[in-house]
Design a protein around this motif. Structure first.
Motif, PDB file in Angstrom:
ATOM      1  N   GLY A  61       0.778  -1.236   0.000  1.00  0.00           N
ATOM      2  CA  GLY A  61       0.000   0.000   0.000  1.00  0.00           C
ATOM      3  C   GLY A  61       0.803   1.276   0.000  1.00  0.00           C
ATOM      4  O   GLY A  61       0.242   2.356   0.189  1.00  0.00           O
ATOM      5  N   GLU A 192      -3.653   5.850  -1.267  1.00  0.00           N
ATOM      6  CA  GLU A 192      -5.108   5.746  -1.408  1.00  0.00           C
ATOM      7  C   GLU A 192      -5.676   6.984  -2.099  1.00  0.00           C
ATOM      8  O   GLU A 192      -6.593   6.892  -2.926  1.00  0.00           O
ATOM      9  N   THR A 196      -7.528   6.848  -5.631  1.00  0.00           N
ATOM     10  CA  THR A 196      -8.894   7.372  -5.677  1.00  0.00           C
ATOM     11  C   THR A 196      -9.026   8.449  -6.745  1.00  0.00           C
ATOM     12  O   THR A 196     -10.037   8.511  -7.463  1.00  0.00           O
TER      13      THR A 196
END
Length: 266
Positions: A61, A192, A196
């Motif tokens: 991540g 993230e 997104t």
């Protein structure tokens, strides 16, 4: 209250447009890179979705999908590594060694990909990996039962890759067990946001693909009309400017003639 509400709405619209613009740009870039990746990844005997899942797992991540695919395309084009597992090793090393050297996981991965692909000791040195090229060639040549001068470019590349991978293993071993830090958590958060933003832009792309050709026709029509009428437009503009100049001249004469010049100079 109404004025404040209108101001808030305006600010929201501006922010929304800015987010949409950034997201569309990222989505366009991702689409182009992903399209190339789908073709290139066949070299490693797998498909794009499976490879990207493996990359995400190795990145934990900390690297956006856009950065992962960009680095993978570099690795494939530069022949940095030969398989998904090897590239996964570069992702892990880029993440861990990059953190140790004060660099992001994406920067660390980029250094490894380009450094190995171009056989650049200087780039690898950014992560503390030392590769002695001539020694690597000599060792690999001996394993093949030939001299260094008899090695071809592919064999030299393989020799450098083997030495770089050994250097990576040595450096990772010295780091010891991995522990999660706030830097990791922060990079996961930023990843993230990046992913997104791409996802938001991908919503707009199909609409823009249908709309832009129509807008292009309109713009082309305006351009063609301007080209066809450029002479007339130039004459009209010149005539208008001439009229303005004459009017300003009359205003100046009036000011001078009525003694108002001294008043305006005060």
């Amino acid at each position: 209250f109404v004025d404040k509400f209108v101001a808030i709405v305006k600010m929201g619209l501006v922010a929304g447009l800015a987010i949409a613009f950034v997201s569309i740009n990222k989505a366009m870039k991702f689409e182009a890179i992903e399209d190339s990746f789908k073709g290139l990844i066949r070299t490693w005997g797998t498909d794009a979705p499976a490879a990207l899942d493996a990359f995400r797992l190795a990145a934990k991540g900390t690297v956006s999908d856009l950065d992962l695919l960009t680095a993978a395309n570099n690795a494939l084009l530069l022949n940095s590594v030969d398989s998904v597992p090897q590239f996964g090793k570069l992702i892990e090393a880029g993440r861990r060694l990059g953190k140790a050297m004060g660099r992001t996981a994406a920067e660390g991965l980029s250094d490894l990909t380009i450094g190995i692909g171009r056989q650049s000791r200087l780039v690898l040195d950014n992560l503390g990996i030392i590769v002695r090229t001539e020694a690597a060639y000599q060792t690999y040549a001996e394993s093949l039962g030939k001299t260094v001068s008899a090695m071809d470019d592919a064999e030299k590349r393989a020799a450098f890759l083997a030495a770089a991978m050994k250097g990576i293993d040595d450096r990772l071993g010295k780091l010891g067990p991995e522990t999660q830090t706030f830097t990791d958590i922060w990079n996961q958060f930023k990843t993230e946001i990046e992913n997104t933003a791409v996802a938001i832009g991908q919503i707009f792309l199909p609409v823009l693909k249908e709309l832009l050709p129509k807008l292009k026709k309109i713009v082309t029509g305006i351009k063609d009309w301007l080209s066809a009428n450029s002479v007339n437009l130039a004459e009209k503009l010149s005539s208008a400017m001439s009229g303005i100049v004459k009017w300003l001249g009359k205003v100046g004469d009036f000011i001078e003639g009525n003694g108002l010049a001294d008043f305006f100079r005060q």
